[in-house]
Each structure stands twice: as C-alpha cells, then as structure tokens.
Design a protein around this motif. Structure first.
Motif, PDB file in Angstrom:
ATOM      1  N   MET A 298       7.842  -0.326   5.502  1.00 47.58           N
ATOM      2  CA  MET A 298       7.545   0.624   4.443  1.00 47.58           C
ATOM      3  C   MET A 298       6.055   0.607   4.149  1.00 47.58           C
ATOM      4  SD  MET A 298       9.032   0.741   0.575  1.00 47.58           S
ATOM      5  CE  MET A 298       7.857  -0.259  -0.280  1.00 47.58           C
ATOM      6  N   ARG A 299       5.473   1.793   3.955  1.00 50.76           N
ATOM      7  CA  ARG A 299       4.081   1.902   3.540  1.00 50.76           C
ATOM      8  C   ARG A 299       4.043   2.654   2.224  1.00 50.76           C
ATOM      9  NH1 ARG A 299       1.125   4.733   8.061  1.00 50.76           N
ATOM     10  NH2 ARG A 299       3.123   5.013   9.007  1.00 50.76           N
ATOM     11  N   ALA A 300       3.264   2.158   1.300  1.00 49.42           N
ATOM     12  CA  ALA A 300       3.151   2.811  -0.001  1.00 49.42           C
ATOM     13  C   ALA A 300       2.312   4.072   0.127  1.00 49.42           C
ATOM     14  CB  ALA A 300       2.516   1.855  -0.998  1.00 49.42           C
ATOM     15  N   ARG A 301       2.723   5.130  -0.552  1.00 52.02           N
ATOM     16  CA  ARG A 301       1.954   6.368  -0.585  1.00 52.02           C
ATOM     17  C   ARG A 301       1.395   6.552  -1.979  1.00 52.02           C
ATOM     18  NH1 ARG A 301       5.896  10.732   1.931  1.00 52.02           N
ATOM     19  NH2 ARG A 301       6.993   9.280   3.228  1.00 52.02           N
ATOM     20  N   ILE A 302       0.153   6.937  -2.053  1.00 54.15           N
ATOM     21  CA  ILE A 302      -0.497   7.179  -3.331  1.00 54.15           C
ATOM     22  C   ILE A 302      -0.653   8.690  -3.472  1.00 54.15           C
ATOM     23  CG2 ILE A 302      -2.536   6.727  -4.742  1.00 54.15           C
ATOM     24  CD1 ILE A 302      -3.004   4.255  -2.955  1.00 54.15           C
TER      25      ILE A 302
ATOM     26  N   PRO B   9       5.511  -4.218   1.088  1.00 54.96           N
ATOM     27  CA  PRO B   9       4.126  -4.340   0.627  1.00 54.96           C
ATOM     28  C   PRO B   9       3.889  -3.606  -0.686  1.00 54.96           C
ATOM     29  CG  PRO B   9       4.266  -2.659   2.297  1.00 54.96           C
ATOM     30  CD  PRO B   9       5.641  -3.271   2.190  1.00 54.96           C
ATOM     31  N   THR B  10       2.880  -4.049  -1.412  1.00 56.38           N
ATOM     32  CA  THR B  10       2.412  -3.341  -2.598  1.00 56.38           C
ATOM     33  C   THR B  10       0.980  -2.889  -2.340  1.00 56.38           C
ATOM     34  OG1 THR B  10       1.638  -5.377  -3.650  1.00 56.38           O
ATOM     35  CG2 THR B  10       3.884  -4.666  -4.156  1.00 56.38           C
ATOM     36  N   VAL B  11       0.507  -1.939  -3.128  1.00 51.82           N
ATOM     37  CA  VAL B  11      -0.837  -1.410  -2.928  1.00 51.82           C
ATOM     38  C   VAL B  11      -1.883  -2.420  -3.398  1.00 51.82           C
ATOM     39  CG1 VAL B  11      -2.422   0.459  -3.512  1.00 51.82           C
ATOM     40  CG2 VAL B  11      -0.001   0.950  -3.134  1.00 51.82           C
ATOM     41  N   ASP B  12      -1.688  -2.992  -4.585  1.00 50.66           N
ATOM     42  CA  ASP B  12      -2.607  -3.982  -5.146  1.00 50.66           C
ATOM     43  C   ASP B  12      -1.805  -5.194  -5.607  1.00 50.66           C
ATOM     44  OD1 ASP B  12      -5.104  -2.536  -4.903  1.00 50.66           O
ATOM     45  OD2 ASP B  12      -4.350  -1.208  -6.470  1.00 50.66           O
ATOM     46  N   GLN B  13      -2.481  -6.173  -6.204  1.00 50.22           N
ATOM     47  CA  GLN B  13      -1.793  -7.384  -6.647  1.00 50.22           C
ATOM     48  C   GLN B  13      -0.971  -7.105  -7.901  1.00 50.22           C
ATOM     49  OE1 GLN B  13      -4.149 -10.899  -6.954  1.00 50.22           O
ATOM     50  NE2 GLN B  13      -2.572 -12.034  -8.007  1.00 50.22           N
TER      51      GLN B  13
ATOM     52  N   ARG C  59     -15.671  -1.719  -7.857  1.00 47.90           N
ATOM     53  CA  ARG C  59     -16.947  -2.131  -7.253  1.00 47.90           C
ATOM     54  C   ARG C  59     -17.923  -2.650  -8.302  1.00 47.90           C
ATOM     55  NH1 ARG C  59     -17.075   3.059  -3.423  1.00 47.90           N
ATOM     56  NH2 ARG C  59     -15.646   2.265  -1.857  1.00 47.90           N
ATOM     57  N   GLN C  60     -17.732  -2.222  -9.545  1.00 49.98           N
ATOM     58  CA  GLN C  60     -18.592  -2.686 -10.634  1.00 49.98           C
ATOM     59  C   GLN C  60     -18.113  -4.015 -11.213  1.00 49.98           C
ATOM     60  OE1 GLN C  60     -17.193   0.479 -10.658  1.00 49.98           O
ATOM     61  NE2 GLN C  60     -19.000   1.467  -9.799  1.00 49.98           N
ATOM     62  N   GLY C  61     -17.018  -4.552 -10.685  1.00 52.10           N
ATOM     63  CA  GLY C  61     -16.506  -5.831 -11.153  1.00 52.10           C
ATOM     64  C   GLY C  61     -15.530  -5.720 -12.312  1.00 52.10           C
ATOM     65  N   ARG C  62     -15.157  -4.496 -12.695  1.00 54.60           N
ATOM     66  CA  ARG C  62     -14.191  -4.305 -13.777  1.00 54.60           C
ATOM     67  C   ARG C  62     -12.777  -4.271 -13.212  1.00 54.60           C
ATOM     68  NH1 ARG C  62     -16.009   0.943 -16.134  1.00 54.60           N
ATOM     69  NH2 ARG C  62     -17.729   0.909 -14.700  1.00 54.60           N
ATOM     70  N   GLU C  63     -11.861  -4.818 -13.973  1.00 52.37           N
ATOM     71  CA  GLU C  63     -10.462  -4.831 -13.550  1.00 52.37           C
ATOM     72  C   GLU C  63      -9.778  -3.544 -14.004  1.00 52.37           C
ATOM     73  OE1 GLU C  63      -7.124  -7.429 -15.251  1.00 52.37           O
ATOM     74  OE2 GLU C  63      -7.875  -8.553 -13.525  1.00 52.37           O
ATOM     75  N   THR C  64      -9.121  -2.868 -13.065  1.00 50.38           N
ATOM     76  CA  THR C  64      -8.387  -1.643 -13.360  1.00 50.38           C
ATOM     77  C   THR C  64      -6.903  -1.924 -13.174  1.00 50.38           C
ATOM     78  OG1 THR C  64     -10.239  -0.396 -12.451  1.00 50.38           O
ATOM     79  CG2 THR C  64      -8.202   0.804 -12.807  1.00 50.38           C
ATOM     80  N   VAL C  65      -6.080  -1.412 -14.105  1.00 48.90           N
ATOM     81  CA  VAL C  65      -4.635  -1.629 -14.047  1.00 48.90           C
ATOM     82  C   VAL C  65      -3.954  -0.317 -13.676  1.00 48.90           C
ATOM     83  CG1 VAL C  65      -2.587  -2.322 -15.350  1.00 48.90           C
ATOM     84  CG2 VAL C  65      -4.772  -3.450 -15.776  1.00 48.90           C
ATOM     85  N   TYR C  66      -3.046  -0.382 -12.702  1.00 44.46           N
ATOM     86  CA  TYR C  66      -2.292   0.779 -12.244  1.00 44.46           C
ATOM     87  C   TYR C  66      -0.804   0.526 -12.451  1.00 44.46           C
ATOM     88  CZ  TYR C  66      -6.564   2.015  -9.743  1.00 44.46           C
ATOM     89  OH  TYR C  66      -7.858   2.321  -9.417  1.00 44.46           O
TER      90      TYR C  66
END
Length: 130
Positions: free
Chosen positions: A113-117, A63-67, A89-96
């Motif tokens: 496997m679980r991703a840890r942040i 798995p991944t945390v986000d797309q 939540r404001q509709g803005r795209e954030t890149v990690y």
C-alpha cells in the motif's frame, strides 16, 4: 482485617517487545496496531484462541506518510485516523491529520500500500525504493 478476593486464574501470557513504539490502538475484535518511529504501522494478532506459540505476531504492516504521534481506529468506517508530525525546512513542527482506509487489505500477496496525498502525485515504486 484481611479480605480475600477470588480472581480468575490465567492459563498463561505472552510478552513481546517492539522497537520504539510511538502510538498504539486496538482494532476490534482481535488486532493491535502499533505505530513505529520509522513511518510504519504494524498490525498484530491478539487472538488467543489460535494454537500459535506467539499469540500476538505481526500479521502485516502498512506505511504512513510521516511519523505518527496519535492513532485511533473507527469501527463504523473501518479506517485508521492518525495525527502525524513533520519538521519543516525552517525547523518548525507541523501536524497533519490523515485517514488510512482499506488498511486491513494490504496483507498477503498483494502489492504494498502507498499513501496518497490529495492534490499531490503519489511517488512511483522506483522513487520509493520498491
């Protein structure tokens, strides 16, 4: 004038489809990593020396945390680095930027496997539905 070029004759090919890939990279010597839209990376076998009918079957997934929107594999450290997007939540795209180490050890009978942040609590299996 016509020029004839000799080429290698291939014994065959295997064509497969996968649902909605968003990023793809290779992991030498014989693996293809395909990121899908539902936050998972499939690891496929490209080894043509096997006797399996389907030469690029899915070995396992993680798995991944986000797309994932971009993905690379580092041969030296054997890790997968991704650029992942998430809508705030404001509709803005954030890149990690995320790094997945030990990605190749999550197949077989092992626990998923679980991703840890960093700086956050990892969700338990009851919270993730597992």
């Amino acid at each position: 004038m016509v020029r004839v070029i000799q080429v290698h004759h291939f014994a065959g090919q295997s064509i497969q489809t996968c649902e909605d890939p968003v990023a793809v990279t290779t992991a030498p010597p014989d693996r293809l990593l395909v990121a899908l839209a539902h936050h998972v990376v499939e690891v496929r076998d490209l080894n043509s020396k096997t006797e399996r009918k389907n030469s690029s079957e899915v070995l396992f997934s993680f798995p991944t945390v986000d797309q994932v929107c971009y993905m690379l594999h580092c041969v030296t450290g054997n890790y997968v680095v991704t650029l992942e997007t998430k809508l705030s939540r404001q509709g803005r795209e954030t890149v990690y930027t995320r790094i997945y180490a030990n990605w190749d050890r999550c197949g077989g009978d092992q626990q998923p496997m679980r991703a840890r942040i960093a700086g956050r609590v990892t969700p338990s299996s009851s919270q993730t539905g597992g």
